[in-house]
Design an enzyme around this catalytic site. Structure first.
Site, mmCIF file in Angstrom:
data_model
loop_
_atom_site.group_PDB
_atom_site.id
_atom_site.type_symbol
_atom_site.label_atom_id
_atom_site.label_comp_id
_atom_site.label_asym_id
_atom_site.label_seq_id
_atom_site.Cartn_x
_atom_site.Cartn_y
_atom_site.Cartn_z
ATOM 1 N N GLU A 64 -21.315 12.359 -1.891
ATOM 2 C CA GLU A 64 -20.664 12.748 -0.937
ATOM 3 C C GLU A 64 -21.920 13.119 0.162
ATOM 4 O OE1 GLU A 64 -17.844 15.821 -0.906
ATOM 5 O OE2 GLU A 64 -16.507 14.829 -2.371
ATOM 6 N N GLU A 102 -15.901 17.664 -8.206
ATOM 7 C CA GLU A 102 -16.707 19.024 -8.162
ATOM 8 C C GLU A 102 -16.248 20.043 -9.070
ATOM 9 O OE1 GLU A 102 -18.396 18.814 -3.475
ATOM 10 O OE2 GLU A 102 -16.220 19.476 -3.981
#
Length: 593
Positions: free
Chosen positions: A234, A158
């Site tokens: 995710e 991320e």
């Protein structure tokens, strides 16, 4: 095992079409004796892959000192997964987030004031290189290109939500390739323009993370990656809790609905989490999106996921299994699970012995003298508590004791008497006192409640990071005790009511260790309740279960059976404040609020 590639929008495993159905299990949040149990349940649910992060701070706790045994035995976890017939996705980037202490970065990085994290900083990258020189050769034999189960690895985590240093991402990518990581490499980011622009690496697969809004998330990914496979790296099917919040839950039907949206378009998915596990010890992280809004994460990482914290299938498990069977056109057959890990209520255990912290700090650490206050990292300390002591002359009128930057929660004592609490970001709390003519001893006990794991305030040294004033006068000449609480063997315990006159050793609010023992013949999982206690942590047979705090939501601590033994067991509770009942209770049911 097969080699994962892709052609157009289709993943291929050994040139055959393949859909990744993965679930996250973090080996470092589960006792090793239960790894196989959790992985077999993942397989039974219809998944073909397990995903795990790799926390740098677990594997290199001090510079150049490495740990790959016990709960840190990553290679063993991967081999167990492969033996269970599962593929593995490994996310070994220096930073992992994961609601884990410092996002997986080792605390000792912060001993260098000038270091810059997660960018093309020479000092930071030199440390990454040393770590990768040890970690990645361990993983190479486990890659699918070498006959192992690892089919894909993440470059960074991320990154688009943190920075935009493309040279840093390329450096990590090149370092992985140079060290033989020749499986599919990918990135994962939120489905927004700025995150995908800054977090992706040209020539490598980009994936997105989300909990809902499937159509919009994949549409945004398609703007940046028109032809490659769609994957939610995710899928947030639950959520984590901070102290003082309500426990987060999500309906199984809603989780199934969003999964069906992904399966309907042929996307691949990784459930975050399939099994959450526990932030044992002091490894919980914290959030801080705004400077004065520090939010530490609780000990449980149950995550309201497909398996509970203690490994039991939830309603989500069955709803997801049914969907996987339907969309994969597979007959998963009758659900066969490993034998259940039954729980037991051992009942009440009295903790009759105690050891007062302030009277025994020299038994726990060697003091150091400093003119100025130093944070933990400057003294080589990672987790736990740190005690600052000084003496102030008198007489002085009542004035406020100002700790200009407390990280994260401090108890203040004057001449051994508790004065109050100071908390990071809580301006409503203050401590003031007058000083008698003979002067006064000042003691400030600071708790590291978890370094920030996400957001702009990632650089988060612990202890007291700036000056301390009484009124407007700065205080100097400090005696400092580092208290990581890893070795309590030096403590001298005594019976709490051993005084001839019956007077208790603990008077008022005073941090102390309480110890007791209990006998077992039937060893099973259990849960520890501390209803009469305020705030602290618990050791069982030398293992740190984690923190408790009466502000909730968590009311029980999970105690896996492998931490217990037949015969005598020891429990030590460190209480920062006080308890109205010097006993704990083992129950057979979790209570997460």
């Amino acid at each position: 095992m097969g080699v994962l590639t892709y052609k157009g929008a289709q993943f291929l495993l050994d040139e055959e079409p393949f859909q990744i159905l993965s679930g996250a299990i973090h080996y470092f949040r589960v006792v090793p004796e239960y790894w196989e149990d959790r992985l077999l349940k993942l397989k039974a649910c219809g998944f073909n892959t397990v995903e795990t992060y790799v926390p740098w701070n677990v594997h290199e706790p001090q510079p150049g000192q490495y740990r790959f045994e016990g709960m840190a035995d990553l290679e063993r976890f991967i081999r167990i997964a492969g033996n269970a017939g599962l593929y593995v996705i490994v996310r070994p980037s220096p930073y992992i987030c994961a609601e884990w202490e410092f996002g997986g970065l080792p605390s000792w990085l912060l001993a260098d004031n000038d270091i810059r994290l997660r960018c093309n900083d020479a000092t930071f990258l030199a440390n990454v290189d040393r770590y990768y020189d040890v970690l990645l050769p361990r993983l190479q034999p486990l890659l699918s290109t070498h006959g192992g189960p690892i089919i894909a690895m993440q470059i960074e985590n991320e990154y688009g939500s943190f920075g935009n240093d493309a040279s840093y991402l390329q450096y990590l990518r090149n370092g992985m390739v140079r060290r033989g990581m020749d499986v599919l490499l990918f990135t994962s980011d939120g489905p927004t323009d700025h995150m995908l622009q800054a977090g992706s690496v040209p020539g490598h697969l980009a994936t997105v993370n989300f909990g809902s809004g499937t159509q919009g998330a994949f549409a945004k990914l398609r703007e940046y990656q028109a032809d490659e496979p769609l994957m939610c790296m995710e899928y947030w099917n639950g959520w984590f809790d901070h102290w003082g919040e309500s426990h987060h839950t999500r309906e199984a039907s809603d989780v199934a609905r969003v999964l069906e949206e992904m399966l309907r378009v042929g996307a691949s998915v990784n459930f975050y989490m399939f099994h959450g596990g526990t932030n044992f010890g002091f490894y919980n992280g914290a959030n801080c999106q705004q400077k004065d809004q520090y939010e530490p994460t609780i000990t449980s990482y149950d995550y309201d996921s497909l398996l509970s914290e203690s490994g039991e299938p939830t309603a989500k498990f069955h709803a997801v299994r049914n969907l996987i069977a339907w969309y994969s056109n597979r007959d998963l057959g009758e659900l066969v699970l490993p034998d259940p890990k039954e729980t037991i209520a051992y009942g009440r255990v009295e903790l009759k012995q105690c050891a007062v912290l302030l009277a025994q700090v020299d038994q726990l650490s060697v003091p150091v003298q400093r003119t100025n206050l130093e944070p933990m990292e400057k003294l080589g300390q990672d987790y736990g508590f740190i005690l600052y002591q000084t003496r102030i002359s008198g007489p002085r009128e009542r004035q406020e004791l100002v700790v200009q930057e407390v990280r994260d929660r401090a108890l203040v004592f004057v001449n051994g008497q508790f004065q109050g609490v100071l908390e990071r970001g809580n301006t409503a709390l203050s401590v003031s006192f007058e000083v008698p003519p003979e002067g006064a001893d000042i003691a400030i006990l600071v708790e590291n409640m978890g370094r920030i794991n996400y957001g702009p305030y990632l650089k988060d040294p612990k202890g007291i990071t700036e000056g301390v004033r009484h009124g407007f006068q700065f205080l100097f000449d400090w005696t400092i005790h580092c208290l990581p609480m890893t070795d309590l063997s030096g403590l001298h315990f005594r019976e709490q009511l051993a005084e001839a006159d019956g007077e208790a050793e603990i008077k008022g609010e005073e941090p102390a260790f309480y110890r007791g023992s209990f006998q077992l013949t039937d060893v099973r999982d259990t849960f520890l309740r501390l209803d009469s206690w305020t705030k602290g942590f618990v050791y069982v047979n030398g293992f740190n279960l984690g923190r408790y705090w009466n502000k909730g939501p968590q009311k029980t601590l999970y105690v896996p059976a492998p931490l217990l033994r037949e015969g005598e067991n020891e429990i030590i509770v460190f209480e920062l404040h006080q308890t109205v009942d010097q006993a704990i209770t083992f129950v057979d049911t979790a209570d997460l609020g």
